[in-house]
Design a protein around this motif. Structure first.
Motif: not given
Length: 230
Positions: A147-168
């Protein structure tokens, strides 16, 4: 396991305050679909006659928690449900924290909080460093199933997204434990944008088991009924 947690909530038809029935439905789905990439310790847990939590901080607790972020009347209730879904196996503080953080992000996204508000809340409550960019992470990121090594990174991927596809796409581009990161980022983005591409939905109906789709439909129907009755 995401479907197992969702089905458990449908079966309870309420905001649960205990884990009654959760382990059995997780074992039901886990044993039925065993060869899908579970870690060795979780496989042993699934096959155990009396499964006990094993102090895991693996990111499976955060990957399976999406439905917990969409249930309950407030953020505190969804965090409580997230904790329940984690602690049956991933009872390490970081395993629980990861599940709670993702559920919180989903709940806040669904409630139309801004990305900045979500970011600030998660940093303050869970101590995650969400200041890096996807590009900065990608440069030297390696596989990390915790969790500490991947959850923050995944959240950042959402924060930088413009839509669902770009988050993924952000999550997959990092490499590492890409399926888990994409699951987390996609779940938050789905709640935030609410606009899943039609092409995704068409492909999903081709690839996802009908049983899984039925569980999700029942969960949506349950939540909609509760909202109408509120």
């Amino acid at each position: 396991m995401t479907i197992a947690v969702t089905k458990w909530l449908v079966n309870r038809n309420e905001v649960p305050s205990d884990t009654d029935g959760l382990v059995s439905v997780m074992q039901e789905y886990g044993i039925k679909y065993m060869e899908v990439g579970y870690g060795h310790s979780f496989k042993k847990w699934l096959k155990s006659e009396n499964p006990e939590p094993y102090n895991s901080l693996g990111n499976g607790s955060a990957m399976r928690v999406a439905a917990a972020g969409l249930i309950g009347h407030c953020l505190k209730e969804c965090q409580m449900v997230a904790r329940l879904t984690a602690e049956v196996s991933h009872n390490h503080p970081e395993g629980i924290k990861g599940a709670e953080a993702v559920a919180s992000a989903i709940r806040m996204a669904k409630s139309h909080y801004s990305k900045e508000t979500i970011k600030t809340y998660l940093e303050s409550k869970y101590g995650y460093d969400l200041a890096k960019t996807v590009d900065e992470i990608r440069r030297d990121y390696e596989f990390d199933p915790t969790c500490p090594g991947s959850v923050p990174e995944a959240i950042i991927c959402f924060l930088e997204s413009n839509d669902v596809e770009s988050a993924i796409r952000n999550a997959v581009s990092l490499g590492g434990d890409a399926d888990t990161q994409a699951c987390i980022a996609g779940a938050i983005a789905g709640a935030y944008f609410g606009n899943i591409p039609k092409s995704f939905m068409v492909k999903m109906t081709e690839l996802v088991l009908a049983d899984f789709i039925e569980v999700c439909d029942n969960f949506v129907q349950m939540n909609n009924t509760k909202l109408r009755n509120k």
